[in-house]
Design a protein around this motif. Structure first.
Motif, PDB file in Angstrom:
ATOM      1  N   ASN A   1      17.668 -46.221   0.017  1.00 47.46           N
ATOM      2  CA  ASN A   1      17.917 -47.010  -1.187  1.00 47.46           C
ATOM      3  C   ASN A   1      16.637 -47.319  -1.968  1.00 47.46           C
ATOM      4  O   ASN A   1      16.706 -47.658  -3.150  1.00 47.46           O
ATOM      5  CB  ASN A   1      18.707 -48.276  -0.838  1.00 47.46           C
ATOM      6  CG  ASN A   1      20.156 -47.922  -0.482  1.00 47.46           C
ATOM      7  OD1 ASN A   1      20.619 -46.815  -0.763  1.00 47.46           O
ATOM      8  ND2 ASN A   1      20.862 -48.855   0.146  1.00 47.46           N
TER       9      ASN A   1
ATOM     10  N   HIS B   1      24.550 -54.430 -15.245  1.00 45.45           N
ATOM     11  CA  HIS B   1      23.527 -53.482 -15.705  1.00 45.45           C
ATOM     12  C   HIS B   1      23.565 -53.453 -17.249  1.00 45.45           C
ATOM     13  O   HIS B   1      22.535 -53.538 -17.917  1.00 45.45           O
ATOM     14  CB  HIS B   1      23.793 -52.063 -15.216  1.00 45.45           C
ATOM     15  CG  HIS B   1      23.982 -51.900 -13.732  1.00 45.45           C
ATOM     16  ND1 HIS B   1      23.362 -50.910 -13.008  1.00 45.45           N
ATOM     17  CD2 HIS B   1      24.734 -52.578 -12.828  1.00 45.45           C
ATOM     18  CE1 HIS B   1      23.731 -50.983 -11.732  1.00 45.45           C
ATOM     19  NE2 HIS B   1      24.566 -51.984 -11.610  1.00 45.45           N
TER      20      HIS B   1
ATOM     21  N   VAL C   1      21.979 -55.582  -6.552  1.00 41.72           N
ATOM     22  CA  VAL C   1      20.808 -54.735  -6.299  1.00 41.72           C
ATOM     23  C   VAL C   1      20.639 -53.757  -7.461  1.00 41.72           C
ATOM     24  O   VAL C   1      19.564 -53.615  -8.044  1.00 41.72           O
ATOM     25  CB  VAL C   1      21.003 -53.947  -4.979  1.00 41.72           C
ATOM     26  CG1 VAL C   1      19.913 -52.908  -4.783  1.00 41.72           C
ATOM     27  CG2 VAL C   1      21.078 -54.895  -3.792  1.00 41.72           C
TER      28      VAL C   1
ATOM     29  N   ASP D   1      25.620 -53.243   4.557  1.00 41.50           N
ATOM     30  CA  ASP D   1      25.494 -51.850   4.997  1.00 41.50           C
ATOM     31  C   ASP D   1      25.384 -51.720   6.518  1.00 41.50           C
ATOM     32  O   ASP D   1      25.329 -50.611   7.040  1.00 41.50           O
ATOM     33  CB  ASP D   1      24.282 -51.178   4.323  1.00 41.50           C
ATOM     34  CG  ASP D   1      24.478 -51.058   2.820  1.00 41.50           C
ATOM     35  OD1 ASP D   1      25.630 -51.167   2.357  1.00 41.50           O
ATOM     36  OD2 ASP D   1      23.477 -50.868   2.107  1.00 41.50           O
TER      37      ASP D   1
ATOM     38  N   ARG E   1      28.381 -45.639   5.727  1.00 36.34           N
ATOM     39  CA  ARG E   1      28.129 -46.516   6.887  1.00 36.34           C
ATOM     40  C   ARG E   1      29.330 -46.527   7.839  1.00 36.34           C
ATOM     41  O   ARG E   1      29.178 -46.744   9.034  1.00 36.34           O
ATOM     42  CB  ARG E   1      27.791 -47.936   6.430  1.00 36.34           C
ATOM     43  CG  ARG E   1      26.655 -48.015   5.402  1.00 36.34           C
ATOM     44  CD  ARG E   1      25.370 -47.367   5.866  1.00 36.34           C
ATOM     45  NE  ARG E   1      24.373 -47.312   4.783  1.00 36.34           N
ATOM     46  CZ  ARG E   1      23.212 -46.694   4.871  1.00 36.34           C
ATOM     47  NH1 ARG E   1      22.863 -46.037   5.961  1.00 36.34           N
ATOM     48  NH2 ARG E   1      22.373 -46.683   3.844  1.00 36.34           N
TER      49      ARG E   1
HETATM   50  N1  EPU Z   1      28.664 -56.081  -9.112  1.00 38.46           N
HETATM   51  C1  EPU Z   1      29.277 -56.508 -10.263  1.00 38.46           C
HETATM   52  N2  EPU Z   1      28.788 -56.067 -11.450  1.00 38.46           N
HETATM   53  C2  EPU Z   1      27.724 -55.208 -11.541  1.00 38.46           C
HETATM   54  C3  EPU Z   1      27.102 -54.783 -10.348  1.00 38.46           C
HETATM   55  C4  EPU Z   1      27.597 -55.245  -9.142  1.00 38.46           C
HETATM   56  O1  EPU Z   1      30.239 -57.287 -10.222  1.00 38.46           O
HETATM   57  O2  EPU Z   1      27.338 -54.855 -12.650  1.00 38.46           O
HETATM   58  C5  EPU Z   1      29.173 -56.582  -7.810  1.00 38.46           C
HETATM   59  C6  EPU Z   1      29.699 -55.443  -6.931  1.00 38.46           C
HETATM   60  O3  EPU Z   1      31.054 -55.154  -7.238  1.00 38.46           O
HETATM   61  C7  EPU Z   1      29.494 -56.017  -5.538  1.00 38.46           C
HETATM   62  C8  EPU Z   1      28.231 -56.868  -5.688  1.00 38.46           C
HETATM   63  O4  EPU Z   1      28.066 -57.103  -7.084  1.00 38.46           O
HETATM   64  O5  EPU Z   1      30.576 -56.845  -5.213  1.00 38.46           O
HETATM   65  C9  EPU Z   1      26.954 -56.246  -5.170  1.00 38.46           C
HETATM   66  O6  EPU Z   1      26.780 -54.949  -5.722  1.00 38.46           O
HETATM   67  P1  EPU Z   1      25.336 -54.300  -5.929  1.00 38.46           P
HETATM   68  O7  EPU Z   1      25.159 -54.015  -7.373  1.00 38.46           O
HETATM   69  O8  EPU Z   1      24.316 -55.136  -5.243  1.00 38.46           O
HETATM   70  O9  EPU Z   1      25.493 -52.910  -5.158  1.00 38.46           O
HETATM   71  P2  EPU Z   1      24.891 -51.512  -5.561  1.00 38.46           P
HETATM   72  O10 EPU Z   1      23.596 -51.685  -6.238  1.00 38.46           O
HETATM   73  O11 EPU Z   1      25.933 -50.680  -6.200  1.00 38.46           O
HETATM   74  C10 EPU Z   1      23.451 -51.251  -3.395  1.00 38.46           C
HETATM   75  C11 EPU Z   1      23.321 -50.252  -2.288  1.00 38.46           C
HETATM   76  C12 EPU Z   1      24.553 -50.302  -1.403  1.00 38.46           C
HETATM   77  C13 EPU Z   1      24.712 -51.723  -0.862  1.00 38.46           C
HETATM   78  C14 EPU Z   1      24.705 -52.748  -1.998  1.00 38.46           C
HETATM   79  C15 EPU Z   1      24.684 -54.181  -1.506  1.00 38.46           C
HETATM   80  C16 EPU Z   1      21.958 -48.544  -3.285  1.00 38.46           C
HETATM   81  C17 EPU Z   1      21.859 -47.174  -3.836  1.00 38.46           C
HETATM   82  N3  EPU Z   1      23.162 -48.930  -2.879  1.00 38.46           N
HETATM   83  O12 EPU Z   1      24.617 -50.887  -4.118  1.00 38.46           O
HETATM   84  O13 EPU Z   1      24.267 -49.423  -0.333  1.00 38.46           O
HETATM   85  O14 EPU Z   1      25.918 -51.829  -0.152  1.00 38.46           O
HETATM   86  O15 EPU Z   1      23.546 -52.554  -2.829  1.00 38.46           O
HETATM   87  O16 EPU Z   1      23.585 -54.418  -0.697  1.00 38.46           O
HETATM   88  O17 EPU Z   1      20.964 -49.264  -3.200  1.00 38.46           O
HETATM   89  C18 EPU Z   1      24.753 -47.865   1.354  1.00 38.46           C
HETATM   90  O18 EPU Z   1      23.536 -47.618   1.418  1.00 38.46           O
HETATM   91  O19 EPU Z   1      25.586 -47.491   2.216  1.00 38.46           O
HETATM   92  C19 EPU Z   1      25.241 -48.649   0.216  1.00 38.46           C
HETATM   93  C20 EPU Z   1      26.500 -48.642  -0.148  1.00 38.46           C
END
Ligand code: EPU
Length: 428
Positions: free
Chosen positions: A23, A127, A164, A305, A371
């Motif tokens: 990540n 975003h 994230v 994760d 995972r």
């Molecule tokens: N969310 C929103 N709006 C947004 C973005 C996120 O409502 O604009 C919500 C999501 O629906 C979720 C929460 O916020 O309920 C957290 O989502 P986040 O944006 O943090 O997740 P992500 O950036 O899409 C990354 C990791 C994931 C990990 C999550 C949480 C990467 C590439 N992916 O995803 O990793 O589960 O953060 O820690 O960094 C994995 O590696 O297996 C994986 C899925």
């Protein structure tokens, strides 16, 4: 189709070396586009999400020169496209980082909506809110997210959810914006700090990464750098849990123990013996795990994760454990597979009630996401007899040389081609 065949029931023993963090890698690779000079990135894991990110960079026109298996030199100067196609974007969630990176580079980005694991709805509204606050106009048209700006200007953004992806994307877009950007309620994961360190090593001015408030003072140029990616916290956690679940004794080497505190705390609670060194952690288990409750949360909470892997360990615990998913809407799709192996798990909304059974039984199972796939591998290592894990392309997205590393720890695991009846392809 390839699958893993595991002859389980053997304790894992020995030393495993942890690769670079997926990540962090998938954020740092697009970030190279912000540089005005070539960059060398070291400690890249050999996984398909990294190949997809490198493909996306080359499709944009960047020149990639592999130096060795884990190091590449990337020259972003020839990149003259701002479009990441559907074929390239669909394979990985992190393709959305090309939005922030391209917007920061060209004030224009157009990408297909990101793919990645299916945990229910995965919105990118935060975003988009960030990009708009910086002065971009974002539309979604013909299946593509299209962002453009005359110029990006610093601003204050409060994230409604700790995300994230949104934190990283806003950092990328704001690094070269004019003036000061403040992200409040920012995510604090280790890979966010790693991205900030990478950008700062190129001359960016980012403060507060790793806290809930990140301040980015825009700069006009970024220089080339040589940067080594941090060890993968989740790969390390997966081997730690696998060691405990197989009653093993494993030294997990090349880790940052600070990043693993919440996982260590829960392993201690279930009865594992943990020894921490500067860059390694030893996990030893000599008795049936005790029950324990877990709630996943953004960092520094217990990582979502690691939820499927830990739930698999708890499936043989002495007593009833409750696992609550605090990040994603739907991250229990793997439970159906675990119950095929005899686990007793009832899911109610965002919680799973796990009544420990004496043992898991071998069975054919599927990897429903990355995972979840790792959890099935752990389950296969725990169950005495032959377990097959299908749909392993999910696992290949995030675990480097999984079968090789487990074989070094004494496991009997093979990657085979489904069509040519159990023909071993490679231990990769
Ligand atoms: N969310 C929103 N709006 C947004 C973005 C996120 O409502 O604009 C919500 C999501 O629906 C979720 C929460 O916020 O309920 C957290 O989502 P986040 O944006 O943090 O997740 P992500 O950036 O899409 C990354 C990791 C994931 C990990 C999550 C949480 C990467 C590439 N992916 O995803 O990793 O589960 O953060 O820690 O960094 C994995 O590696 O297996 C994986 C899925």
């Amino acid at each position: 189709m390839e699958k893993f065949v595991i002859n389980g029931g053997k304790p894992l023993k020995g030393t495993v070396h942890i690769s670079g963090a997926k990540n962090a890698a998938v954020a740092i690779l697009p970030a190279v586009l912000l540089s005005d000079e070539p960059c060398i990135i070291e400690n890249l894991p050999e996984i398909s999400d990294v190949s997809s990110s490198l493909n996306a960079l080359s499709s944009l026109g960047a020149v990639i020169k592999p130096i060795n298996k884990s190091t590449v030199e990337i020259d972003p100067r020839p990149a003259n496209s701002f479009i990441v196609s559907k074929e390239i974007a669909k394979g990985m969630r992190a393709s959305s980082y090309f939005l922030g990176a391209l917007l920061g580079r060209n004030s224009r980005a157009k990408i297909a909506p990101p793919g990645g694991c299916d945990f229910g709805v995965r919105p990118i509204d935060q975003h988009i809110k960030g990009f708009e606050a910086l002065g971009a106009r974002v539309i979604i048209e013909n299946g593509m997210v299209d962002a453009k700006a005359k110029k990006l200007s610093g601003c204050s953004i409060y994230l409604d959810v700790v995300s994230v992806g949104a934190t990283i994307n806003i950092m990328l877009a704001a690094t070269k914006a004019e003036g000061l950007t403040v992200i409040e309620n920012a995510a604090r994961e280790p890979h966010i700090v790693d991205l900030a360190n990478f950008l700062n090593s190129m001359g960016a001015n980012i403060m507060g990464a790793g806290t809930g408030v990140i301040k980015i003072r825009g700069v006009s140029h970024l220089f080339g750098t040589t940067y080594s990616i941090i060890p993968d916290q989740i790969e390390a956690g997966t081997y730690m849990v696998a060691a405990a679940a197989t009653m093993g004794d494993v030294l997990i080497d090349n880790v940052t123990p600070k990043h693993l505190e919440s996982i260590v705390a829960k392993l201690v609670e279930v009865g594992a013996q943990i020894t921490e060194n500067d860059e390694s952690i030893r996990v030893k288990m000599t008795s049936r795990p005790k029950k324990c409750n877990i709630k996943t949360m953004p960092h520094p909470g217990f990582p979502t994760d690691m939820q499927p892997q830990f739930a698999t360990l708890l499936s043989i615990a002495d007593g009833t454990s409750i696992v609550t998913e605090g990040v994603w809407d739907n991250r229990f799709r793997y439970v159906e597979q675990l119950t095929l192996m005899g686990a007793d798990i009832q899911v109610d909304g965002k919680s799973a009630v796990i009544t420990g059974v004496n043992r898991l039984n071998p069975s054919p199972v599927k990897s429903v996401d990355l995972r979840a796939g790792a959890a099935m591998i752990i389950a296969g290592l725990m169950a005495k007899g032959e377990t097959t894990v299908e749909d392993i392309e999910h696992i290949d997205r995030g675990y480097e040389k999984l079968a090789e590393k487990l074989t070094m720890l004494g496991a009997d695991i093979k990657r085979v081609d489904d069509l040519s009846e159990y023909k071993v392809i490679k231990n990769a």
